[in-house]
Design an enzyme around this catalytic site. Structure first.
Site, PDB file in Angstrom:
ATOM      1  N   ARG A  28     -21.190  16.669 -21.352  1.00 47.97           N
ATOM      2  CA  ARG A  28     -21.417  17.964 -21.990  1.00 47.97           C
ATOM      3  C   ARG A  28     -22.489  18.766 -21.291  1.00 47.97           C
ATOM      4  O   ARG A  28     -22.408  19.999 -21.209  1.00 47.97           O
ATOM      5  CB  ARG A  28     -21.745  17.746 -23.465  1.00 47.97           C
ATOM      6  CG  ARG A  28     -20.530  17.295 -24.291  1.00 47.97           C
ATOM      7  CD  ARG A  28     -20.937  16.641 -25.606  1.00 47.97           C
ATOM      8  NE  ARG A  28     -19.808  16.375 -26.496  1.00 47.97           N
ATOM      9  CZ  ARG A  28     -18.969  15.346 -26.374  1.00 47.97           C
ATOM     10  NH1 ARG A  28     -19.130  14.478 -25.376  1.00 47.97           N
ATOM     11  NH2 ARG A  28     -17.982  15.175 -27.237  1.00 47.97           N
ATOM     12  N   GLY A  96     -11.041  10.417 -20.594  1.00 50.13           N
ATOM     13  CA  GLY A  96     -10.421  11.214 -21.643  1.00 50.13           C
ATOM     14  C   GLY A  96     -11.332  12.336 -22.102  1.00 50.13           C
ATOM     15  O   GLY A  96     -10.871  13.431 -22.447  1.00 50.13           O
ATOM     16  N   SER A 167     -12.207  13.046 -34.599  1.00 51.32           N
ATOM     17  CA  SER A 167     -12.298  12.913 -33.148  1.00 51.32           C
ATOM     18  C   SER A 167     -13.303  13.917 -32.615  1.00 51.32           C
ATOM     19  O   SER A 167     -13.099  15.129 -32.721  1.00 51.32           O
ATOM     20  CB  SER A 167     -10.934  13.157 -32.488  1.00 51.32           C
ATOM     21  OG  SER A 167     -11.080  13.290 -31.075  1.00 51.32           O
ATOM     22  N   GLN A 169     -13.913  14.418 -29.532  1.00 56.71           N
ATOM     23  CA  GLN A 169     -13.344  15.089 -28.359  1.00 56.71           C
ATOM     24  C   GLN A 169     -12.488  16.282 -28.760  1.00 56.71           C
ATOM     25  O   GLN A 169     -12.552  17.341 -28.140  1.00 56.71           O
ATOM     26  CB  GLN A 169     -12.535  14.100 -27.522  1.00 56.71           C
ATOM     27  CG  GLN A 169     -13.388  13.032 -26.867  1.00 56.71           C
ATOM     28  CD  GLN A 169     -12.576  12.038 -26.055  1.00 56.71           C
ATOM     29  OE1 GLN A 169     -11.373  12.189 -25.912  1.00 56.71           O
ATOM     30  NE2 GLN A 169     -13.228  11.017 -25.539  1.00 56.71           N
ATOM     31  N   ASP A 315     -16.429   3.526 -30.171  1.00 52.73           N
ATOM     32  CA  ASP A 315     -16.430   3.053 -28.784  1.00 52.73           C
ATOM     33  C   ASP A 315     -17.050   1.662 -28.628  1.00 52.73           C
ATOM     34  O   ASP A 315     -16.992   1.086 -27.533  1.00 52.73           O
ATOM     35  CB  ASP A 315     -17.174   4.038 -27.883  1.00 52.73           C
ATOM     36  CG  ASP A 315     -16.329   5.248 -27.525  1.00 52.73           C
ATOM     37  OD1 ASP A 315     -15.088   5.154 -27.616  1.00 52.73           O
ATOM     38  OD2 ASP A 315     -16.908   6.287 -27.165  1.00 52.73           O
TER      39      ASP A 315
END
Length: 434
Positions: A28, A96, A167, A169, A315
């Site tokens: 980011r 991803g 999510s 993402q 994760d």
């Protein structure tokens, strides 16, 4: 290059050291630094393959970036409208995060682009990002909702999007597209996810408001270059938390680890199992909470993982599987179907690997039941998944024989210094290549 690990049993983990910079924050910081006006200086950046792919992509779109050099990066931002059309497809490698977040950025450009990745990334679902971006007016072509993504930049309109699945993402991709959209863009999440994008957008001077479970921003603003430090990655620290917890005699101090409350699920899960984890020297770096984490050996009890902790540790579940295998009683994980669409199907791959080492695992569609047993030596296949390779490496601390772990090259995507750090801490790990 084919890389495998050979881990011999015994020993404990001891010492004090920092872990590499947070991968999510590193991605980011590069993205927002490139889109900001002025210079952004970043220290503590993760120099893993995933982040390097993001850097290369923005260089290909005309952004001048110096480094990385020992974690330092200097970005000459071009502003939200300053990117140039890339001459070739942008390669996201195994990441991803890079593909999904960059899809949000590229959807609102004035040029066409294509996002590609490695074989593993091309198997991962992108439809969950394409759906809201298309609703904003994006034109993105993908076969069966998977990469390569062919993106024709278009004018976008803000939307209020209720995510069907939690999510970070997807949330981040929609917010990044919202920078280019007319009007307000809001994302509502069904459960809390990591909030690095919201924190960092505010840090770069772009207001993101939080209203309950919704994050909202107005299009048409600007980002201003910043100086920032990336804290240590709790996802990387998780494997040392695991190793020191299960190996008798261990005592580790991990320095400068990010403890963002949307990321500390693994600490709470291990603590509920009986782990001795202490947070010291609490402080804030670049708007992110940070601490030194001391972890010592402790016997573990199995647990049923509380549903609210699943997205906060999504994760780190490969580490949990190994911890559960070393506990005194069974553990149950449910509501974690997201693990099936990570770098590998982490439920199946962890179940297969633990069974190969003598541990009983009942696989379920959204999780598993792990029945503890003494870990034996044997061979496991990480299927190119960096987090699975590191989890099984730590299992070698308590195995009765050597563990050979196949297909470990992708550890370099998130933790290139893992073998050296693990060896220095006391893990008997040999990296073999062919």
């Amino acid at each position: 290059m084919t890389i495998r690990y050979l881990v011999r049993p015994g020993s404990a983990l001891k010492g004090r050291f920092p872990v590499p910079g947070d991968k999510s924050i590193s991605h980011r910081s590069v993205i927002l630094g490139a889109l900001a006006e002025g210079v952004t200086e970043i220290s503590g950046l993760l120099e893993g393959d995933d982040v390097l792919a993001t850097i290369a992509a923005f260089r290909a779109m005309g952004v001048v970036i110096a480094g990385p050099d020992h974690g330092h990066l200097r970005i000459e931002g071009v502003g939200l409208r300053g990117l140039k059309a890339p001459q070739t497809p942008l390669d996201c490698g195994n990441s991803g995060t890079a593909m999904r977040l960059m899809a949000g950025v590229l959807a609102g450009q004035t040029f066409a682009s294509t996002l590609v990745g490695d074989a593993s990334l091309h198997k991962r679902p992108m439809g969950r990002v394409l759906q809201p971006l298309t609703a904003m007016g994006a034109e993105i072509h993908a076969q069966d909702g998977k990469a390569p993504l062919q993106i024709q930049g278009k004018p976008l309109t803000g939307i209020h999007y209720d995510m069907p699945v939690a999510s970070a993402q997807v949330k981040s991709a929609v917010l990044l597209a919202g920078l280019y959209a007319q009007g307000e863009t809001c994302v509502t999440e069904p459960a809390p996810t990591r909030d690095h994008s919201e924190r960092m957008l505010n840090g770069f001077g772009y207001m993101v408001s939080r209203q309950g479970s919704s994050a909202c921003l107005q299009g048409g603003g600007r980002l201003s270059g910043q100086s920032m430090q990336v804290p240590g990655d709790i996802s990387s620290a998780a494997f040392f938390l695991l190793g020191a917890t299960i190996a008798p005699g261990s005592d580790l101090l991990l320095e400068g680890v990010g403890i963002n409350p949307t990321r500390t699920g693994i600490i709470e899960i291990l603590t509920r199992m009986g782990a001795r984890i202490d947070l010291t020297a609490l402080r804030e770096i670049g708007g992110e909470p940070v601490a030194d984490i001391r972890v010592r050996y402790a016997p573990l009890q199995g647990i049923d993982v509380p549903p609210h902790l699943v997205p906060l540790a999504i994760d780190e579940f490969p580490a949990f599987f190994v911890a559960a295998a070393c506990a005194k009683t069974p553990s149950t994980l449910t509501g974690a179907e997201e693990l099936r669409v990570k770098e590998s199907d982490r439920i199946t791959v962890m179940a297969e690997g633990l069974r190969a080492l003598g541990v009983g695992v009942e696989e379920r569609p959204d999780g598993a039941v792990i029945t503890p047993a003494p870990i034996k030596g044997g061979q496991v296949d990480s299927h190119g998944d960096h987090r699975i390779a590191m989890a099984f490496a730590m299992a070698g601390l308590v195995a009765s024989g050597s563990i050979e772990i196949l297909d470990c090259a992708n550890v370099a995507t998130s933790f290139p210094s893992f073998p050296a750090l693990a060896q220095a801490a006391g893990l008997s790990l040999e990296q073999l290549s062919a």
